[in-house]
Every structure is written in structure tokens, then in C-alpha cells.
Design a protein around this motif. Structure first.
Motif, PDB file in Angstrom:
ATOM      1  N   HIS A   1       0.827  -1.205   0.000  1.00 29.72           N
ATOM      2  CA  HIS A   1       0.000   0.000   0.000  1.00 29.72           C
ATOM      3  C   HIS A   1       0.861   1.256   0.000  1.00 29.72           C
ATOM      4  CE1 HIS A   1      -3.634  -2.320   1.837  1.00 29.72           C
ATOM      5  NE2 HIS A   1      -3.579  -2.422   0.530  1.00 29.72           N
ATOM      6  N   ILE A   2       1.959   1.224   0.738  1.00 29.52           N
ATOM      7  CA  ILE A   2       2.868   2.374   0.758  1.00 29.52           C
ATOM      8  C   ILE A   2       3.495   2.576  -0.612  1.00 29.52           C
ATOM      9  CG2 ILE A   2       5.060   3.227   1.695  1.00 29.52           C
ATOM     10  CD1 ILE A   2       4.292   1.888   4.354  1.00 29.52           C
ATOM     11  N   ILE A   3       3.959   1.479  -1.219  1.00 28.01           N
ATOM     12  CA  ILE A   3       4.581   1.566  -2.535  1.00 28.01           C
ATOM     13  C   ILE A   3       3.592   2.101  -3.568  1.00 28.01           C
ATOM     14  CG2 ILE A   3       5.580   0.206  -4.417  1.00 28.01           C
ATOM     15  CD1 ILE A   3       6.659  -1.701  -2.260  1.00 28.01           C
ATOM     16  N   SER A   4       2.341   1.658  -3.476  1.00 24.48           N
ATOM     17  CA  SER A   4       1.326   2.067  -4.453  1.00 24.48           C
ATOM     18  C   SER A   4       0.636   3.367  -4.078  1.00 24.48           C
ATOM     19  CB  SER A   4       0.274   0.965  -4.614  1.00 24.48           C
ATOM     20  OG  SER A   4      -0.406   0.745  -3.380  1.00 24.48           O
TER      21      SER A   4
ATOM     22  N   SER B   1      14.781  10.379  -6.203  1.00 25.47           N
ATOM     23  CA  SER B   1      13.576  11.165  -6.477  1.00 25.47           C
ATOM     24  C   SER B   1      12.918  11.588  -5.179  1.00 25.47           C
ATOM     25  CB  SER B   1      12.582  10.355  -7.324  1.00 25.47           C
ATOM     26  OG  SER B   1      11.929   9.390  -6.523  1.00 25.47           O
ATOM     27  N   TRP B   2      12.084  12.622  -5.260  1.00 29.71           N
ATOM     28  CA  TRP B   2      11.303  13.050  -4.097  1.00 29.71           C
ATOM     29  C   TRP B   2      10.289  11.982  -3.717  1.00 29.71           C
ATOM     30  CZ3 TRP B   2      12.029  16.833  -0.679  1.00 29.71           C
ATOM     31  CH2 TRP B   2      12.886  17.882  -1.020  1.00 29.71           C
ATOM     32  N   ILE B   3       9.773  11.249  -4.691  1.00 26.75           N
ATOM     33  CA  ILE B   3       8.825  10.178  -4.381  1.00 26.75           C
ATOM     34  C   ILE B   3       9.481   9.151  -3.464  1.00 26.75           C
ATOM     35  CG2 ILE B   3       7.542   8.215  -5.348  1.00 26.75           C
ATOM     36  CD1 ILE B   3       6.889   9.941  -7.758  1.00 26.75           C
ATOM     37  N   ASP B   4      10.735   8.810  -3.746  1.00 26.26           N
ATOM     38  CA  ASP B   4      11.460   7.860  -2.892  1.00 26.26           C
ATOM     39  C   ASP B   4      11.589   8.400  -1.470  1.00 26.26           C
ATOM     40  OD1 ASP B   4      11.762   6.214  -5.075  1.00 26.26           O
ATOM     41  OD2 ASP B   4      13.837   6.791  -5.465  1.00 26.26           O
ATOM     42  N   TYR B   5      11.842   9.704  -1.354  1.00 28.19           N
ATOM     43  CA  TYR B   5      11.959  10.312  -0.023  1.00 28.19           C
ATOM     44  C   TYR B   5      10.626  10.231   0.727  1.00 28.19           C
ATOM     45  CZ  TYR B   5      11.870  13.942   3.536  1.00 28.19           C
ATOM     46  OH  TYR B   5      11.690  14.626   4.721  1.00 28.19           O
ATOM     47  N   PHE B   6       9.526  10.538   0.040  1.00 26.92           N
ATOM     48  CA  PHE B   6       8.214  10.495   0.695  1.00 26.92           C
ATOM     49  C   PHE B   6       7.862   9.065   1.111  1.00 26.92           C
ATOM     50  CE2 PHE B   6       7.342  14.390  -2.050  1.00 26.92           C
ATOM     51  CZ  PHE B   6       7.615  15.260  -1.016  1.00 26.92           C
ATOM     52  N   GLN B   7       8.248   8.081   0.299  1.00 28.60           N
ATOM     53  CA  GLN B   7       8.024   6.691   0.681  1.00 28.60           C
ATOM     54  C   GLN B   7       8.823   6.358   1.941  1.00 28.60           C
ATOM     55  OE1 GLN B   7       8.996   4.571  -2.948  1.00 28.60           O
ATOM     56  NE2 GLN B   7       6.849   4.429  -3.532  1.00 28.60           N
ATOM     57  N   ASN B   8      10.007   6.921   2.054  1.00 23.43           N
ATOM     58  CA  ASN B   8      10.813   6.713   3.257  1.00 23.43           C
ATOM     59  C   ASN B   8      10.095   7.247   4.495  1.00 23.43           C
ATOM     60  OD1 ASN B   8      13.453   6.436   4.882  1.00 23.43           O
ATOM     61  ND2 ASN B   8      13.026   8.632   5.012  1.00 23.43           N
ATOM     62  N   LEU B   9       9.463   8.410   4.377  1.00 23.56           N
ATOM     63  CA  LEU B   9       8.716   8.959   5.508  1.00 23.56           C
ATOM     64  C   LEU B   9       7.613   8.003   5.944  1.00 23.56           C
ATOM     65  CD1 LEU B   9       8.208  12.760   4.614  1.00 23.56           C
ATOM     66  CD2 LEU B   9      10.020  11.718   5.993  1.00 23.56           C
ATOM     67  N   LEU B  10       6.869   7.480   4.976  1.00 22.64           N
ATOM     68  CA  LEU B  10       5.757   6.583   5.292  1.00 22.64           C
ATOM     69  C   LEU B  10       6.247   5.271   5.899  1.00 22.64           C
ATOM     70  CD1 LEU B  10       3.505   7.110   2.136  1.00 22.64           C
ATOM     71  CD2 LEU B  10       3.150   8.045   4.427  1.00 22.64           C
ATOM     72  N   LEU B  11       7.353   4.761   5.369  1.00 16.81           N
ATOM     73  CA  LEU B  11       7.909   3.527   5.915  1.00 16.81           C
ATOM     74  C   LEU B  11       8.412   3.740   7.335  1.00 16.81           C
ATOM     75  CD1 LEU B  11       9.780   2.233   2.752  1.00 16.81           C
ATOM     76  CD2 LEU B  11       7.893   1.066   3.910  1.00 16.81           C
TER      77      LEU B  11
ATOM     78  N   PHE C   1      15.244   4.450   4.330  1.00 16.14           N
ATOM     79  CA  PHE C   1      14.654   3.259   3.714  1.00 16.14           C
ATOM     80  C   PHE C   1      14.754   3.349   2.194  1.00 16.14           C
ATOM     81  CE2 PHE C   1      12.276   2.778   7.739  1.00 16.14           C
ATOM     82  CZ  PHE C   1      12.294   1.394   7.892  1.00 16.14           C
ATOM     83  N   TYR C   2      15.046   2.219   1.577  1.00 16.02           N
ATOM     84  CA  TYR C   2      14.957   2.088   0.126  1.00 16.02           C
ATOM     85  C   TYR C   2      14.118   0.859  -0.202  1.00 16.02           C
ATOM     86  CZ  TYR C   2      19.029   5.206   0.039  1.00 16.02           C
ATOM     87  OH  TYR C   2      19.896   6.254   0.225  1.00 16.02           O
ATOM     88  N   ILE C   3      13.284   0.965  -1.226  1.00 16.33           N
ATOM     89  CA  ILE C   3      12.482  -0.163  -1.685  1.00 16.33           C
ATOM     90  C   ILE C   3      13.170  -0.781  -2.885  1.00 16.33           C
ATOM     91  CG2 ILE C   3      10.246  -0.874  -2.600  1.00 16.33           C
ATOM     92  CD1 ILE C   3       9.038   1.592  -1.201  1.00 16.33           C
TER      93      ILE C   3
END
Length: 203
Positions: free
Chosen positions: A7-10, A99-109, A199-201
Motif C-alpha cells: 500500500h505504501i509503494i502504491s 527522487s522526491w517520491i522515494d523520499y516520501f516513501q521513506n517517511l511513510l515507511l 529506507f529504500y524499496i
């Protein structure tokens, strides 16, 4: 847990500020799709930042309540300011991410795994042509130096394998977790607090 990570990734997560970050990342993803650029392209991050600034201006997400006298420290990726006795402000330029998207995913993770030190996205700040995300986080005062062997034990018990130094990998979840030295994991009254995670996915 696998479902929540998906869900976080999507960008479907409702964790913390998931809705706000989802709106931002959806906008950036549409811009990326329209441009046809890959994250590995030399000018990708620069173009993405310009698109993010447009979104910030439209949505009035600039954050200006930063007192330079409250500055306390900085690392490679962020500047830290005391907000009050319960929280700090962190200005992060996403330099660790493609990317900024990767950073925002890190916040959520981070908020998913470590809710006691969750990030609250307050807005954005532009200084000397560098864009920063402004996040608020609970202030943790260390009571002793962190034992990194305890950090390793804690993460190993939760599925993360130590790959080198202070970096870890969870093969089941496909997550890399890095930079967990004793300034990014604090110990307060015998409890570990993860205050700065990277975090990195994986693909």
C-alpha cells in the motif's frame, strides 16, 4: 505487513500523513509519466523538483515559521531545529534519494515501523535555491550512548539482516534500511528510538 508495504509503494497508505503525501506523489508520478524520463536520467531530479515547487505554490504549502536561532545541528541530508521541548523541525533536501517520491516513501515507511518517532510533514522551504521538506518529529533526549549490538539484535529479530556496518536488508519485504549509527538511533531509559532512518524499496 507485506500488504501494508504494498500500500505504501502504491501510494494507497493511510498511515500518518499518507493522504497528503499520496496527493503529492500522485502529482509527481503523473509529471514523470508525461515527461517519459527515468529516475536515472541526469536531469530527472532537477525537473521533478521544479514540478514539486509548482505544486507547492498551487497548494500553498510553503512553511516559513523557521527561526534560525533554534538551529541545533545538521547532517549530510538535513538541518535540525528545536521547535519546543517536545518536538524538533527537520529540513531535508532528499539528497539520499534519486527522487522526491522515494523520499516520501521513506517517511511513510519510517512512520509505519517507528510510530514513536513519526514524521509530520508541515510543508516546504526554499533556501539558496535548495528545496527542503519541513518535517516535525518528537524530540528524544538520549540518556545513554546507544549500543549498536542491541540495534543489530532488535533488527535481526524483526527480519532485517545486517549487510555491512550500520546497514540492513529485509529480504522478505524487499526493504533496505541504512545509516543506523548511534546518532540516528538514540537510547532513552533503556528504549531504542529510531530518529533518522533511510529506507529504500528494492525492485
Amino acid at each position: 505487513m507485506n500488504d501494508e508495504i504494498q500500500h505504501i509503494i502504491s501510494r494507497e497508505s493511510q498511515i500518518g500523513q499518507g493522504i497528503v503525501i499520496k496527493t503529492i506523489t500522485d502529482f509527481l508520478a503523473r509529471c514523470q509519466e508525461a515527461s517519459g524520463m527515468a529516475k536515472t536520467d541526469k536531469l530527472f531530479k532537477e525537473k521533478e523538483t521544479k514540478n514539486l515547487i509548482k505544486f507547492i505554490e498551487i497548494e500553498k504549502l510553503w512553511y516559513s515559521s523557521i527561526n534560525i536561532n533554534d538551529y541545533i545541528a545538521e547532517g549530510a541530508e538535513q538541518k535540525v531545529y528545536i521547535k519546543n521541548d517536545k518536538s524538533v523541525l527537520k529540513l531535508n533536501d532528499s539528497i539520499y534519494y534519486l527522487s522526491w517520491i522515494d523520499y516520501f516513501q521513506n517517511l511513510l515507511l519510517h512512520n509505519y515501523f517507528f510510530p514513536d518517532t513519526s514524521y509530520d510533514l508541515l510543508g516546504f522551504h526554499l533556501h539558496e535555491e535548495i528545496l527542503y521538506a519541513v518535517v516535525q518529529q518528537p524530540f528524544v533526549k538520549a540518556t545513554k550512548k546507544t549500543d549498536l549490538d542491541l540495534v543489530k539484535l532488535f533488527l535481526t529479530n524483526n527480519g532485517f539482516q545486517n549487510t555491512r556496518n550500520n546497514d540492513y536488508f529485509n529480504p522478505e519485504l524487499g526493504l533496505i534500511l541504512e545509516d543506523l549509527h548511534d546518532e540516528n538511533v538514540l537510547t532513552q531509559n533503556g528504549i531504542l528510538y529510531f530518529i533518522d532512518t533511510v529506507f529504500y524499496i528494492t525492485d
